[in-house]
Design a protein around this motif. Structure first.
Motif, PDB file in Angstrom:
ATOM      1  N   VAL A  52       0.838  -1.206   0.000  1.00  0.00           N
ATOM      2  CA  VAL A  52       0.000   0.000   0.000  1.00  0.00           C
ATOM      3  C   VAL A  52       0.872   1.254   0.000  1.00  0.00           C
ATOM      4  N   THR A  53       1.929   1.229   0.832  1.00  0.00           N
ATOM      5  CA  THR A  53       2.829   2.385   0.919  1.00  0.00           C
ATOM      6  C   THR A  53       3.515   2.645  -0.415  1.00  0.00           C
ATOM      7  N   VAL A  54       4.029   1.555  -1.013  1.00  0.00           N
ATOM      8  CA  VAL A  54       4.698   1.705  -2.307  1.00  0.00           C
ATOM      9  C   VAL A  54       3.727   2.230  -3.355  1.00  0.00           C
ATOM     10  N   THR A  55       2.513   1.698  -3.330  1.00  0.00           N
ATOM     11  CA  THR A  55       1.488   2.162  -4.285  1.00  0.00           C
ATOM     12  C   THR A  55       1.191   3.652  -4.089  1.00  0.00           C
ATOM     13  N   LEU A  56       1.036   4.055  -2.813  1.00  0.00           N
ATOM     14  CA  LEU A  56       0.755   5.469  -2.520  1.00  0.00           C
ATOM     15  C   LEU A  56       1.905   6.357  -2.943  1.00  0.00           C
ATOM     16  N   ARG A  76       3.550  10.224  -9.265  1.00  0.00           N
ATOM     17  CA  ARG A  76       2.889  10.477 -10.553  1.00  0.00           C
ATOM     18  C   ARG A  76       2.057  11.764 -10.479  1.00  0.00           C
ATOM     19  N   LYS A  77       1.352  11.925  -9.358  1.00  0.00           N
ATOM     20  CA  LYS A  77       0.542  13.138  -9.179  1.00  0.00           C
ATOM     21  C   LYS A  77       1.429  14.375  -9.147  1.00  0.00           C
ATOM     22  N   SER A  78       2.580  14.230  -8.467  1.00  0.00           N
ATOM     23  CA  SER A  78       3.505  15.384  -8.383  1.00  0.00           C
ATOM     24  C   SER A  78       4.036  15.739  -9.758  1.00  0.00           C
ATOM     25  N   TYR A 102       1.260  17.358 -11.711  1.00  0.00           N
ATOM     26  CA  TYR A 102       1.037  18.718 -11.220  1.00  0.00           C
ATOM     27  C   TYR A 102       2.135  19.655 -11.725  1.00  0.00           C
ATOM     28  N   SER A 103       3.389  19.158 -11.657  1.00  0.00           N
ATOM     29  CA  SER A 103       4.510  19.971 -12.152  1.00  0.00           C
ATOM     30  C   SER A 103       4.356  20.259 -13.637  1.00  0.00           C
ATOM     31  N   ALA A 104       3.919  19.252 -14.385  1.00  0.00           N
ATOM     32  CA  ALA A 104       3.725  19.442 -15.831  1.00  0.00           C
ATOM     33  C   ALA A 104       2.635  20.465 -16.099  1.00  0.00           C
ATOM     34  N   ILE A 105       1.544  20.382 -15.313  1.00  0.00           N
ATOM     35  CA  ILE A 105       0.442  21.334 -15.485  1.00  0.00           C
ATOM     36  C   ILE A 105       0.897  22.758 -15.163  1.00  0.00           C
ATOM     37  N   VAL A 106       1.647  22.867 -14.058  1.00  0.00           N
ATOM     38  CA  VAL A 106       2.162  24.188 -13.657  1.00  0.00           C
ATOM     39  C   VAL A 106       3.077  24.757 -14.736  1.00  0.00           C
ATOM     40  N   LYS A 107       3.930  23.897 -15.274  1.00  0.00           N
ATOM     41  CA  LYS A 107       4.846  24.355 -16.316  1.00  0.00           C
ATOM     42  C   LYS A 107       4.085  24.785 -17.556  1.00  0.00           C
ATOM     43  N   GLN A 108       3.086  23.937 -17.944  1.00  0.00           N
ATOM     44  CA  GLN A 108       2.284  24.281 -19.122  1.00  0.00           C
ATOM     45  C   GLN A 108       1.538  25.600 -18.904  1.00  0.00           C
TER      46      GLN A 108
END
Length: 280
Positions: free
Chosen positions: A234-238, A244-246, A249-255
């Protein structure tokens, strides 16, 4: 020991030996199994089966040349014939057995006693006493006392038939003394066997409890390991999802930042064009 106690339970073990020999082509096991099976079938009053097994044992005795047990075999054979009412055949085999059992005290005692029982049954107490005296002498000399009570009891009855009450009483007294002694010894043996059986069962129960405890500990350990594996998964999955979310999010912020910058550049270009057009 089962045979000496007239315990038919011994037939089970005799049959196991017999059929093991049959299955594995072991003639010696077949012989031993057949001979002992014959004895126990006689005890169970199944003379037909007893006769079948003793005849097979006799055939194997000659084939394997096991002449050191000839006396035992013929004594058993004679016992079986006597139980079937063939007194002449039994007497012939008792005599033959005595000839083959020299220097074998246990066999000689059994044969003398068996022959004496036959003679006593034929109302021939004098001849029976001769064989009983021989059996008693061999028993005393060899220390083989298993059949002593049977010998003493038959001596008492034989002297009683002859009208010799003094000797009948003498052997009756010896018989009762030895029987009481054997009874006490058997009680002590039974008590010791019960104690040994109790200790064995207690040790078995303790061992079983240890096994149960180990199984419970193993089960708890397995549950703990499973729980740890689940937590780790569960920890590894999280972590993977968070990364992936980070990255997303970074890609969205950059775009977004690129879009704002491009929009700003576009507006400045438009203003610049408007100024040029106004001045021209």
């Amino acid at each position: 020991s089962y045979y000496l106690r007239n315990d038919p339970v011994g037939l089970h073990y005799a049959q196991e030996c017999y059929y093991y020999g049959k299955d594995n082509h072991n003639s010696m096991c077949v012989f031993i199994g057949a001979l002992t099976s014959a004895s126990f079938h006689k005890i169970n009053n199944d003379s037909d089966l007893a006769l079948r097994f003793i005849r097979e044992a006799e055939t194997l005795l000659h084939r394997l040349k096991l002449y050191n047990v000839t006396g035992d075999l013929y004594c058993t054979y004679a016992d079986i014939l006597y139980s079937r009412g063939d007194e002449a055949g039994a007497e012939e085999l008792y005599i033959k057995a005595l000839e083959e059992s020299a220097n074998m005290p246990e066999s000689e005692i059994e044969i003398h006693l068996g022959y004496a029982q036959l003679l006593a049954g034929q109302e021939n107490p004098r001849k029976a006493i001769v064989h009983l005296d021989s059996a008693l002498a061999i028993s005393s000399a060899s220390g083989y006392g298993i059949r002593r009570t049977d010998i003493l009891n038959l001596l008492s009855k034989s002297y009683s038939r002859l009208g010799n009450t003094a000797k009948a009483l003498h052997y009756s007294t010896l018989y009762n003394q030895e029987k009481d002694s054997i009874s006490r010894a058997e009680k002590e043996t039974n008590l010791e066997e019960s104690r040994i059986r109790y200790d064995y069962e207690r040790a078995e129960n303790a061992l079983m409890r240890q096994k149960i405890d180990l199984l419970q500990k193993d089960r708890a350990l397995n549950w703990l390991i499973s729980l740890i594996l689940i937590v780790v998964c569960v920890t590894v999955t999280l972590v993977i999802l968070y990364r992936r979310k980070s990255r997303l999010y970074s890609a969205i912020v950059k775009q977004t930042a690129d879009a704002v910058r491009n929009e700003k550049l576009l507006r400045e270009t438009i203003r610049d064009l408007e100024r040029r057009m106004a001045s021209g």
